[in-house]
Design a protein around this motif. Structure first.
Motif, PDB file in Angstrom:
ATOM      1  N   ASN A  30       0.854  -1.191   0.000  1.00  0.00           N
ATOM      2  CA  ASN A  30       0.000   0.000   0.000  1.00  0.00           C
ATOM      3  C   ASN A  30       0.891   1.244   0.000  1.00  0.00           C
ATOM      4  O   ASN A  30       0.614   2.212  -0.706  1.00  0.00           O
ATOM      5  CB  ASN A  30      -0.902  -0.031   1.226  1.00  0.00           C
ATOM      6  N   ASN A  31       1.922   1.194   0.818  1.00  0.00           N
ATOM      7  CA  ASN A  31       2.883   2.289   0.838  1.00  0.00           C
ATOM      8  C   ASN A  31       4.210   1.792   1.388  1.00  0.00           C
ATOM      9  O   ASN A  31       4.289   0.693   1.967  1.00  0.00           O
ATOM     10  CB  ASN A  31       2.369   3.472   1.667  1.00  0.00           C
ATOM     11  N   GLN A  33       7.614   3.235   3.653  1.00  0.00           N
ATOM     12  CA  GLN A  33       8.053   4.325   4.511  1.00  0.00           C
ATOM     13  C   GLN A  33       9.516   4.126   4.868  1.00  0.00           C
ATOM     14  O   GLN A  33      10.010   2.995   4.901  1.00  0.00           O
ATOM     15  CB  GLN A  33       7.201   4.346   5.789  1.00  0.00           C
ATOM     16  N   LEU A  48       7.055   9.000   3.550  1.00  0.00           N
ATOM     17  CA  LEU A  48       6.186   7.935   3.073  1.00  0.00           C
ATOM     18  C   LEU A  48       5.921   8.137   1.601  1.00  0.00           C
ATOM     19  O   LEU A  48       5.716   9.271   1.151  1.00  0.00           O
ATOM     20  CB  LEU A  48       4.861   7.964   3.852  1.00  0.00           C
ATOM     21  N   ARG A  50       3.444   6.444  -1.471  1.00  0.00           N
ATOM     22  CA  ARG A  50       2.352   5.523  -1.738  1.00  0.00           C
ATOM     23  C   ARG A  50       2.655   4.698  -2.981  1.00  0.00           C
ATOM     24  O   ARG A  50       3.463   5.084  -3.819  1.00  0.00           O
ATOM     25  CB  ARG A  50       1.041   6.292  -1.901  1.00  0.00           C
ATOM     26  N   ARG A  92       3.881  -1.362   4.197  1.00  0.00           N
ATOM     27  CA  ARG A  92       2.556  -1.653   4.707  1.00  0.00           C
ATOM     28  C   ARG A  92       1.774  -2.275   3.560  1.00  0.00           C
ATOM     29  O   ARG A  92       1.699  -1.701   2.476  1.00  0.00           O
ATOM     30  CB  ARG A  92       1.867  -0.387   5.205  1.00  0.00           C
ATOM     31  N   THR A  96      -5.948   0.803   3.370  1.00  0.00           N
ATOM     32  CA  THR A  96      -6.178   1.777   4.441  1.00  0.00           C
ATOM     33  C   THR A  96      -7.263   1.305   5.383  1.00  0.00           C
ATOM     34  O   THR A  96      -8.341   0.940   4.955  1.00  0.00           O
ATOM     35  CB  THR A  96      -6.575   3.133   3.836  1.00  0.00           C
ATOM     36  N   GLY A  97      -6.956   1.290   6.652  1.00  0.00           N
ATOM     37  CA  GLY A  97      -7.907   0.901   7.681  1.00  0.00           C
ATOM     38  C   GLY A  97      -7.817  -0.545   8.067  1.00  0.00           C
ATOM     39  O   GLY A  97      -8.252  -0.909   9.144  1.00  0.00           O
ATOM     40  N   SER A 100      -2.590  -2.877   9.674  1.00  0.00           N
ATOM     41  CA  SER A 100      -1.667  -1.836   9.221  1.00  0.00           C
ATOM     42  C   SER A 100      -0.262  -2.018   9.776  1.00  0.00           C
ATOM     43  O   SER A 100       0.471  -1.054   9.887  1.00  0.00           O
ATOM     44  CB  SER A 100      -2.233  -0.478   9.631  1.00  0.00           C
ATOM     45  N   LYS A 101       0.099  -3.248  10.100  1.00  0.00           N
ATOM     46  CA  LYS A 101       1.426  -3.460  10.637  1.00  0.00           C
ATOM     47  C   LYS A 101       2.471  -3.081   9.597  1.00  0.00           C
ATOM     48  O   LYS A 101       2.216  -3.100   8.389  1.00  0.00           O
ATOM     49  CB  LYS A 101       1.611  -4.922  11.021  1.00  0.00           C
ATOM     50  N   LEU A 102       3.649  -2.735  10.072  1.00  0.00           N
ATOM     51  CA  LEU A 102       4.765  -2.434   9.199  1.00  0.00           C
ATOM     52  C   LEU A 102       5.710  -3.631   9.172  1.00  0.00           C
ATOM     53  O   LEU A 102       5.952  -4.264  10.197  1.00  0.00           O
ATOM     54  CB  LEU A 102       5.524  -1.208   9.701  1.00  0.00           C
ATOM     55  N   PHE A 104       9.477  -4.369   8.427  1.00  0.00           N
ATOM     56  CA  PHE A 104      10.742  -3.670   8.294  1.00  0.00           C
ATOM     57  C   PHE A 104      11.774  -4.516   7.584  1.00  0.00           C
ATOM     58  O   PHE A 104      11.800  -5.743   7.713  1.00  0.00           O
ATOM     59  CB  PHE A 104      11.292  -3.289   9.674  1.00  0.00           C
TER      60      PHE A 104
ATOM     61  N   TYR B  35       6.541  -4.113  18.695  1.00  0.00           N
ATOM     62  CA  TYR B  35       7.599  -4.663  17.856  1.00  0.00           C
ATOM     63  C   TYR B  35       8.744  -5.117  18.758  1.00  0.00           C
ATOM     64  O   TYR B  35       9.005  -4.551  19.808  1.00  0.00           O
ATOM     65  CB  TYR B  35       8.136  -3.628  16.868  1.00  0.00           C
ATOM     66  N   PHE B  97      -6.629   4.724  10.198  1.00  0.00           N
ATOM     67  CA  PHE B  97      -6.804   5.057   8.789  1.00  0.00           C
ATOM     68  C   PHE B  97      -5.700   5.972   8.268  1.00  0.00           C
ATOM     69  O   PHE B  97      -5.760   6.429   7.142  1.00  0.00           O
ATOM     70  CB  PHE B  97      -8.185   5.680   8.562  1.00  0.00           C
TER      71      PHE B  97
END
Lengths: 114, 112
Positions: A30-31, A33, A48, A50, A92, A96-97, A100-102, A104, B35, B97
């Motif tokens: 999704n994006n 960062q 960030l 997208r 990610r 959206t919503g 939403s964990k990242l 790394f 984390y 969001f």
């Protein structure tokens, strides 16, 4: 981590030079960062981008994203000694919503010599 | 501006002991993430909460549990500690969001 592999793992440059750090990832995103971490400290969000963007600027930072190659690069221009830190890319995947964990990648240690 | 607060900053435990890490998110943030970052490693997602309900689970051992309370603070409970649990544990908060996560300074756990 299998996602967000950075290249190179360590980079040493002279103050005033530009630093380029690369990151590759494996799944759809999704994006993407970039975060910075000073030694043993918390992570600070830098920028960030997208999935529908190709390039983004913020001050001395420029990030690019190539979704066809699943790769990103972070360019820091006119580096300063204070830029010395570890840099992580994080992706990610959820929309959206949703979750939403990242995820790394392995950090790149940047050393800027005065 | 208020940031994410984690406590304690440092914790030393013996093997097989338990540990509780606390996280106080930024006010009005509805999501908390945990984390784990081992020495020289990248941060690994453990678990997240949205509006006090678990929303996602990552590589969290069964010996670990977490919850988010009515005041939105979160606790990570770790039992039967092992040497390999020695790491930096970060909490991050955000608005579901939105995309940016705001990280605390972390808790450095050393298991001896």
């Amino acid at each position: 981590s299998q996602q967000g592999e950075e290249d190179p793992q360590a980079l040493s440059i002279q103050e005033g030079e530009n630093a380029t750090m690369n990151c590759s990832y494996k799944t759809s995103i999704n994006n993407l960062q970039w975060y910075r971490q000073n030694s043993g400290r918390g992570l600070v969000h830098l920028i960030l981008i997208r999935s529908n963007e190709r390039e983004k600027h913020s001050g001395r930072l420029r990030v690019t994203l190539d979704t066809s190659k699943k790769s990103s690069s972070l360019l820091i221009t006119a580096s300063r000694a204070a830029d010395t830190a570890s840099y992580f890319c994080a992706t990610r995947s959820g929309y959206t919503g949703a979750n939403s964990k990242l995820t790394f990648g392995k950090g790149i240690t940047l050393s800027v010599r005065p | 501006a208020a940031g994410v607060i984690q406590s304690p900053r440092h914790l030393i435990k013996e093997k097989r002991e338990t540990a509780t890490l606390k996280c106080y998110p930024i006010p009005r943030h509805d999501t908390v993430y945990w984390y784990q970052q081992g020495p020289g490693q990248d941060p690994q997602f453990l678990i997240s909460f949205y509006e006090k309900m678990q929303s996602d689970k990552g590589s969290i051992p069964d010996r670990f549990s977490a919850q988010q309370f009515s005041d939105y603070h979160s606790e990570l409970n770790m039992s039967s500690l092992e040497l390999g649990d020695s790491a930096l544990y970060f909490c991050a908060s955000g608005i579901r969001f939105e995309n940016i996560q705001y990280f605390g300074a972390g808790t450095r756990l050393s298991v001896l």
